[in-house]
Motif scaffolding. Structure first.
Motif, PDB file in Angstrom:
ATOM      1  N   ILE A   3      17.746   7.446  15.801  1.00  0.00           N
ATOM      2  CA  ILE A   3      17.377   8.694  16.450  1.00  0.00           C
ATOM      3  C   ILE A   3      18.233   8.880  17.696  1.00  0.00           C
ATOM      4  O   ILE A   3      18.803   7.935  18.232  1.00  0.00           O
ATOM      5  N   ILE A   4      18.325  10.122  18.159  1.00  0.00           N
ATOM      6  CA  ILE A   4      19.202  10.451  19.275  1.00  0.00           C
ATOM      7  C   ILE A   4      18.805   9.698  20.537  1.00  0.00           C
ATOM      8  O   ILE A   4      19.649   9.187  21.272  1.00  0.00           O
ATOM      9  N   ALA A   5      17.495   9.616  20.804  1.00  0.00           N
ATOM     10  CA  ALA A   5      17.027   8.937  22.016  1.00  0.00           C
ATOM     11  C   ALA A   5      17.467   7.476  22.023  1.00  0.00           C
ATOM     12  O   ALA A   5      17.875   6.939  23.058  1.00  0.00           O
ATOM     13  N   GLU A   6      17.405   6.834  20.856  1.00  0.00           N
ATOM     14  CA  GLU A   6      17.835   5.436  20.763  1.00  0.00           C
ATOM     15  C   GLU A   6      19.334   5.319  21.012  1.00  0.00           C
ATOM     16  O   GLU A   6      19.794   4.385  21.677  1.00  0.00           O
ATOM     17  N   TYR A   7      20.095   6.272  20.472  1.00  0.00           N
ATOM     18  CA  TYR A   7      21.546   6.268  20.670  1.00  0.00           C
ATOM     19  C   TYR A   7      21.883   6.391  22.156  1.00  0.00           C
ATOM     20  O   TYR A   7      22.775   5.710  22.666  1.00  0.00           O
ATOM     21  N   GLU A   8      21.143   7.243  22.868  1.00  0.00           N
ATOM     22  CA  GLU A   8      21.372   7.401  24.300  1.00  0.00           C
ATOM     23  C   GLU A   8      21.022   6.125  25.065  1.00  0.00           C
ATOM     24  O   GLU A   8      21.746   5.714  25.975  1.00  0.00           O
ATOM     25  N   ARG A   9      19.919   5.496  24.697  1.00  0.00           N
ATOM     26  CA  ARG A   9      19.513   4.267  25.383  1.00  0.00           C
ATOM     27  C   ARG A   9      20.518   3.141  25.165  1.00  0.00           C
ATOM     28  O   ARG A   9      20.696   2.275  26.036  1.00  0.00           O
ATOM     29  N   MET A  10      21.197   3.166  24.025  1.00  0.00           N
ATOM     30  CA  MET A  10      22.134   2.103  23.691  1.00  0.00           C
ATOM     31  C   MET A  10      23.559   2.424  24.118  1.00  0.00           C
ATOM     32  O   MET A  10      24.500   1.717  23.735  1.00  0.00           O
ATOM     33  N   ALA A  11      23.748   3.469  24.912  1.00  0.00           N
ATOM     34  CA  ALA A  11      25.101   3.879  25.298  1.00  0.00           C
ATOM     35  C   ALA A  11      25.855   2.761  26.013  1.00  0.00           C
ATOM     36  O   ALA A  11      27.028   2.501  25.719  1.00  0.00           O
ATOM     37  N   LEU A  12      25.190   2.088  26.957  1.00  0.00           N
ATOM     38  CA  LEU A  12      25.857   1.010  27.689  1.00  0.00           C
ATOM     39  C   LEU A  12      26.190  -0.179  26.784  1.00  0.00           C
ATOM     40  O   LEU A  12      27.330  -0.658  26.795  1.00  0.00           O
ATOM     41  N   PRO A  13      25.238  -0.682  25.974  1.00  0.00           N
ATOM     42  CA  PRO A  13      25.604  -1.777  25.055  1.00  0.00           C
ATOM     43  C   PRO A  13      26.719  -1.400  24.090  1.00  0.00           C
ATOM     44  O   PRO A  13      27.591  -2.221  23.801  1.00  0.00           O
ATOM     45  N   TYR A  14      26.693  -0.151  23.578  1.00  0.00           N
ATOM     46  CA  TYR A  14      27.748   0.276  22.667  1.00  0.00           C
ATOM     47  C   TYR A  14      29.106   0.268  23.370  1.00  0.00           C
ATOM     48  O   TYR A  14      30.123  -0.146  22.801  1.00  0.00           O
ATOM     49  N   THR A  15      29.122   0.733  24.607  1.00  0.00           N
ATOM     50  CA  THR A  15      30.376   0.779  25.357  1.00  0.00           C
ATOM     51  C   THR A  15      30.909  -0.634  25.602  1.00  0.00           C
ATOM     52  O   THR A  15      32.108  -0.906  25.408  1.00  0.00           O
ATOM     53  N   LEU A  16      30.037  -1.529  26.021  1.00  0.00           N
ATOM     54  CA  LEU A  16      30.457  -2.909  26.269  1.00  0.00           C
ATOM     55  C   LEU A  16      30.918  -3.583  24.979  1.00  0.00           C
ATOM     56  O   LEU A  16      31.917  -4.321  24.972  1.00  0.00           O
TER      57      LEU A  16
END
Length: 250
Positions: A3-16
């Motif tokens: 879901i979009i909210a989960e994608y937003e919450r994981m923005a920092l881990p995804y970037t790292l």
């Protein structure tokens, strides 16, 4: 399904995670430049045994470059990202007309997606790396039928003068499509699946056509995939400040 909210919450881990993956990929291909040559060789025409024209070369070219079916698929994939940008822009105009934009998460994410595309695939990848990296494309090197010498990944001493191989702009745009697929999957599930398929096929096609080495495709894809999460991180402070202003005036 994410879901979009989960994608937003994981923005920092995804970037790292993308930064670590890019660093490891770069290190591996710098340490073993033969990996790029070996994978490119898989897709090229081999010289006949005893052919004097070879003279130390691997092959005279890539069959996929002249295959009409492959060329047609490549054209579709090439124009898909800008068409998606146009779709997002039109959808934003529609959303603006029916809902205040600061109340609509979809509007904000679509705006960030467009900014991410313009900044990373267009600006950083095509505008900087591909223009100044100096790395010749596989089909431009003498090993694969061209006239230039091979340059390893991130060498920056190659003879290419513009629109070079490092890194792949089309792979970066394909990686960007993944983020768009996430923000569209709830409302446009069919389109989301199409974008995921395009994101997977494009890097492979660029290597098969001799347009990029495997390292160029992987690093470009990672750059594009992290572009939207990166924009989310950059916009987070602005989002908080904007919401404070809105609350103070309501």
């Amino acid at each position: 399904m994410m879901i979009i909210a989960e994608y937003e919450r994981m923005a920092l881990p995804y970037t790292l995670l993308a930064m670590v993956a890019s660093t490891v990929t770069l290190g591996v291909f710098q340490a073993f430049p033969g990996l790029d040559l070996a994978t490119a060789k898989l897709f090229c025409h081999a010289y006949a045994v005893g052919d004097l024209a070879a003279q130390g070369r691997y092959c005279p070219g890539f069959p996929a470059q002249v295959d009409l079916r492959v060329m047609a698929i490549r054209k579709i994939l090439f124009f898909l990202p800008p068409l998606v940008v146009a779709f997002l822009a039109l959808d934003m105009i529609y959303r603006w007309a029916i809902t205040p934009p600061w109340l609509c998460r979809g509007f904000r994410l679509e705006a960030l997606a467009i900014i991410a595309y313009l900044v990373v695939p267009i600006g950083v990848v095509n505008g900087i790396f591909k223009e100044y990296s100096g790395r010749p494309r596989p089909y431009e090197t003498h090993l694969f039928g061209g006239d230039l010498n091979f340059a390893s990944v991130a060498d920056f001493s190659g003879a290419c003068t513009g629109n070079c191989s490092f890194i792949s702009g089309e792979a970066a745009a394909a990686g960007w499509l993944l983020g768009v697929a996430v923000i569209l999957q709830a409302r446009r599930p069919v389109l989301s699946r199409i974008l995921i398929a395009a994101a997977a096929v494009t890097p492979v096609l660029r290597v098969a056509m001799g347009g990029h080495y495997l390292s160029d495709a992987l690093l470009g894809w990672l750059a594009g995939a992290v572009s939207l999460p990166l924009m989310m991180l950059c916009a987070a402070p602005l989002k908080g400040a904007l919401m404070q202003v809105i609350k103070s005036r309501t």
